[in-house]
Motif scaffolding. Sequence first.
Motif, PDB file in Angstrom:
ATOM      1  N   PRO A  51       7.601   5.758   8.919  1.00 59.89           N
ATOM      2  CA  PRO A  51       6.341   6.498   8.929  1.00 59.89           C
ATOM      3  C   PRO A  51       5.759   6.655   7.523  1.00 59.89           C
ATOM      4  CG  PRO A  51       8.178   8.010   9.130  1.00 59.89           C
ATOM      5  CD  PRO A  51       8.760   6.605   9.149  1.00 59.89           C
ATOM      6  N   GLY A  52       4.481   6.954   7.481  1.00 59.43           N
ATOM      7  CA  GLY A  52       3.826   7.239   6.213  1.00 59.43           C
ATOM      8  C   GLY A  52       3.450   5.987   5.448  1.00 59.43           C
ATOM      9  N   THR A  53       3.077   6.211   4.219  1.00 56.81           N
ATOM     10  CA  THR A  53       2.597   5.143   3.353  1.00 56.81           C
ATOM     11  C   THR A  53       3.758   4.375   2.737  1.00 56.81           C
ATOM     12  OG1 THR A  53       0.628   6.432   2.838  1.00 56.81           O
ATOM     13  CG2 THR A  53       1.187   4.677   1.302  1.00 56.81           C
ATOM     14  N   LEU A  54       3.621   3.056   2.712  1.00 54.21           N
ATOM     15  CA  LEU A  54       4.569   2.206   1.991  1.00 54.21           C
ATOM     16  C   LEU A  54       3.929   1.778   0.683  1.00 54.21           C
ATOM     17  CD1 LEU A  54       5.999  -0.245   4.680  1.00 54.21           C
ATOM     18  CD2 LEU A  54       7.150   1.682   3.603  1.00 54.21           C
ATOM     19  N   LEU A  55       4.742   1.712  -0.348  1.00 55.55           N
ATOM     20  CA  LEU A  55       4.286   1.254  -1.654  1.00 55.55           C
ATOM     21  C   LEU A  55       4.973  -0.061  -1.989  1.00 55.55           C
ATOM     22  CD1 LEU A  55       4.572   4.616  -3.625  1.00 55.55           C
ATOM     23  CD2 LEU A  55       2.545   3.667  -2.472  1.00 55.55           C
ATOM     24  N   LEU A  56       4.265  -0.902  -2.704  1.00 53.34           N
ATOM     25  CA  LEU A  56       4.845  -2.130  -3.219  1.00 53.34           C
ATOM     26  C   LEU A  56       4.912  -1.993  -4.731  1.00 53.34           C
ATOM     27  CD1 LEU A  56       5.913  -4.957  -2.539  1.00 53.34           C
ATOM     28  CD2 LEU A  56       3.607  -5.816  -3.000  1.00 53.34           C
ATOM     29  N   LEU A  57       6.134  -1.955  -5.237  1.00 54.02           N
ATOM     30  CA  LEU A  57       6.356  -1.861  -6.677  1.00 54.02           C
ATOM     31  C   LEU A  57       6.441  -3.257  -7.263  1.00 54.02           C
ATOM     32  CD1 LEU A  57       9.229   0.812  -6.768  1.00 54.02           C
ATOM     33  CD2 LEU A  57       6.749   1.199  -6.657  1.00 54.02           C
ATOM     34  N   THR A  58       5.736  -3.485  -8.356  1.00 51.12           N
ATOM     35  CA  THR A  58       5.842  -4.738  -9.094  1.00 51.12           C
ATOM     36  C   THR A  58       6.792  -4.491 -10.244  1.00 51.12           C
ATOM     37  OG1 THR A  58       3.580  -5.338  -8.519  1.00 51.12           O
ATOM     38  CG2 THR A  58       4.581  -6.517 -10.360  1.00 51.12           C
ATOM     39  N   LEU A  59       7.867  -5.263 -10.281  1.00 48.79           N
ATOM     40  CA  LEU A  59       8.903  -5.092 -11.307  1.00 48.79           C
ATOM     41  C   LEU A  59       8.848  -6.236 -12.304  1.00 48.79           C
ATOM     42  CD1 LEU A  59      11.893  -4.273  -8.928  1.00 48.79           C
ATOM     43  CD2 LEU A  59      10.294  -2.675  -9.966  1.00 48.79           C
ATOM     44  N   VAL A  93       1.937  -0.330  -9.072  1.00 51.50           N
ATOM     45  CA  VAL A  93       2.244   0.241  -7.761  1.00 51.50           C
ATOM     46  C   VAL A  93       1.003   0.058  -6.891  1.00 51.50           C
ATOM     47  CG1 VAL A  93       2.885   2.322  -6.488  1.00 51.50           C
ATOM     48  CG2 VAL A  93       3.795   1.952  -8.804  1.00 51.50           C
ATOM     49  N   GLN A  94       1.210  -0.532  -5.709  1.00 52.11           N
ATOM     50  CA  GLN A  94       0.117  -0.734  -4.763  1.00 52.11           C
ATOM     51  C   GLN A  94       0.491  -0.106  -3.425  1.00 52.11           C
ATOM     52  OE1 GLN A  94      -1.679  -4.876  -4.998  1.00 52.11           O
ATOM     53  NE2 GLN A  94       0.367  -5.188  -5.852  1.00 52.11           N
ATOM     54  N   GLU A  95      -0.509   0.322  -2.680  1.00 51.24           N
ATOM     55  CA  GLU A  95      -0.284   0.824  -1.329  1.00 51.24           C
ATOM     56  C   GLU A  95      -0.387  -0.338  -0.354  1.00 51.24           C
ATOM     57  OE1 GLU A  95      -2.805   4.089  -0.225  1.00 51.24           O
ATOM     58  OE2 GLU A  95      -2.279   5.211  -2.033  1.00 51.24           O
ATOM     59  N   LEU A  96       0.538  -0.388   0.573  1.00 47.52           N
ATOM     60  CA  LEU A  96       0.492  -1.398   1.633  1.00 47.52           C
ATOM     61  C   LEU A  96      -0.218  -0.775   2.824  1.00 47.52           C
ATOM     62  CD1 LEU A  96       1.262  -4.161   2.754  1.00 47.52           C
ATOM     63  CD2 LEU A  96       3.420  -3.159   3.500  1.00 47.52           C
ATOM     64  N   ARG A  97      -1.427  -1.228   3.078  1.00 48.26           N
ATOM     65  CA  ARG A  97      -2.182  -0.712   4.230  1.00 48.26           C
ATOM     66  C   ARG A  97      -1.597  -1.313   5.498  1.00 48.26           C
ATOM     67  NH1 ARG A  97      -7.891  -2.588   2.381  1.00 48.26           N
ATOM     68  NH2 ARG A  97      -6.563  -4.375   2.248  1.00 48.26           N
ATOM     69  N   ARG A  98      -1.479  -0.458   6.536  1.00 47.52           N
ATOM     70  CA  ARG A  98      -0.913  -0.906   7.807  1.00 47.52           C
ATOM     71  C   ARG A  98      -1.772  -0.424   8.968  1.00 47.52           C
ATOM     72  NH1 ARG A  98       5.197   0.944   7.857  1.00 47.52           N
ATOM     73  NH2 ARG A  98       4.332   2.925   7.188  1.00 47.52           N
ATOM     74  N   ASP A  99      -1.699  -1.165  10.085  1.00 45.39           N
ATOM     75  CA  ASP A  99      -2.418  -0.740  11.283  1.00 45.39           C
ATOM     76  C   ASP A  99      -1.570   0.270  12.062  1.00 45.39           C
ATOM     77  OD1 ASP A  99      -0.523  -2.184  12.784  1.00 45.39           O
ATOM     78  OD2 ASP A  99      -1.871  -3.866  13.162  1.00 45.39           O
ATOM     79  N   ALA A 100      -2.061   0.701  13.208  1.00 49.21           N
ATOM     80  CA  ALA A 100      -1.371   1.727  14.006  1.00 49.21           C
ATOM     81  C   ALA A 100       0.013   1.287  14.476  1.00 49.21           C
ATOM     82  CB  ALA A 100      -2.231   2.117  15.210  1.00 49.21           C
ATOM     83  N   GLU A 101       0.231  -0.015  14.592  1.00 54.44           N
ATOM     84  CA  GLU A 101       1.545  -0.536  15.008  1.00 54.44           C
ATOM     85  C   GLU A 101       2.466  -0.810  13.827  1.00 54.44           C
ATOM     86  OE1 GLU A 101      -1.363  -2.034  16.549  1.00 54.44           O
ATOM     87  OE2 GLU A 101      -1.072  -0.417  17.986  1.00 54.44           O
ATOM     88  N   GLY A 102       2.021  -0.528  12.614  1.00 48.43           N
ATOM     89  CA  GLY A 102       2.843  -0.734  11.427  1.00 48.43           C
ATOM     90  C   GLY A 102       2.735  -2.117  10.816  1.00 48.43           C
ATOM     91  N   GLN A 103       1.820  -2.947  11.325  1.00 47.31           N
ATOM     92  CA  GLN A 103       1.651  -4.297  10.775  1.00 47.31           C
ATOM     93  C   GLN A 103       0.830  -4.235   9.483  1.00 47.31           C
ATOM     94  OE1 GLN A 103       2.896  -7.270  11.714  1.00 47.31           O
ATOM     95  NE2 GLN A 103       4.081  -6.196  13.254  1.00 47.31           N
ATOM     96  N   PRO A 104       1.236  -4.974   8.460  1.00 52.22           N
ATOM     97  CA  PRO A 104       0.500  -4.964   7.191  1.00 52.22           C
ATOM     98  C   PRO A 104      -0.929  -5.484   7.336  1.00 52.22           C
ATOM     99  CG  PRO A 104       2.661  -5.968   6.917  1.00 52.22           C
ATOM    100  CD  PRO A 104       2.436  -5.801   8.390  1.00 52.22           C
ATOM    101  N   LEU A 105      -1.841  -4.807   6.650  1.00 55.38           N
ATOM    102  CA  LEU A 105      -3.241  -5.214   6.608  1.00 55.38           C
ATOM    103  C   LEU A 105      -3.638  -5.713   5.222  1.00 55.38           C
ATOM    104  CD1 LEU A 105      -4.816  -2.250   8.597  1.00 55.38           C
ATOM    105  CD2 LEU A 105      -4.415  -4.583   9.412  1.00 55.38           C
ATOM    106  N   GLY A 106      -2.806  -5.467   4.248  1.00 54.18           N
ATOM    107  CA  GLY A 106      -3.115  -5.893   2.890  1.00 54.18           C
ATOM    108  C   GLY A 106      -2.737  -4.815   1.880  1.00 54.18           C
ATOM    109  N   LEU A 107      -2.945  -5.149   0.634  1.00 53.12           N
ATOM    110  CA  LEU A 107      -2.572  -4.259  -0.465  1.00 53.12           C
ATOM    111  C   LEU A 107      -3.818  -3.652  -1.094  1.00 53.12           C
ATOM    112  CD1 LEU A 107       0.072  -6.630  -2.018  1.00 53.12           C
ATOM    113  CD2 LEU A 107       0.556  -4.428  -0.913  1.00 53.12           C
TER     114      LEU A 107
END
Length: 111
Positions: A51-59, A93-107
């Motif tokens: 649940p909630g927002t996922l972040l993509l960290l660039t290392l 740090v970017q937010e991974l946008r997702r749809d209601a089913e949790g599928q990625p929509l983009g960064l």
Amino acid sequence: MIFHLVPEAEWPPAPGSAYRPASLSTEGFVHCSGDEAIAQEVAAALYREVPGTLLLLTLDESRLTAELRWEEADGRSFPHVYGEIAPDAVVAVQELRRDAEGQPLGLAPRR
């Protein structure tokens, strides 16, 4: 650069602390991806129920203090960091946008 997915609630670590995801204790390393597209595939496959927002960290690999190994998993090569991640190794740090089913929509840039 390599990439790591993290629930927003787990980032950033406490001031003065390094980042230690659960996988470091349970598997001995931090799971990463070699590019943003693969990270989004991983999110679709393994993070749909998170649940909630996922972040993509660039290392920045040159800033890691722990050993980095590229290892095979599911027919692909993935970077694994064998130790904690210092916050200064995270260069974006970017937010991974997702749809209601949790599928990625983009960064999107983190607000």
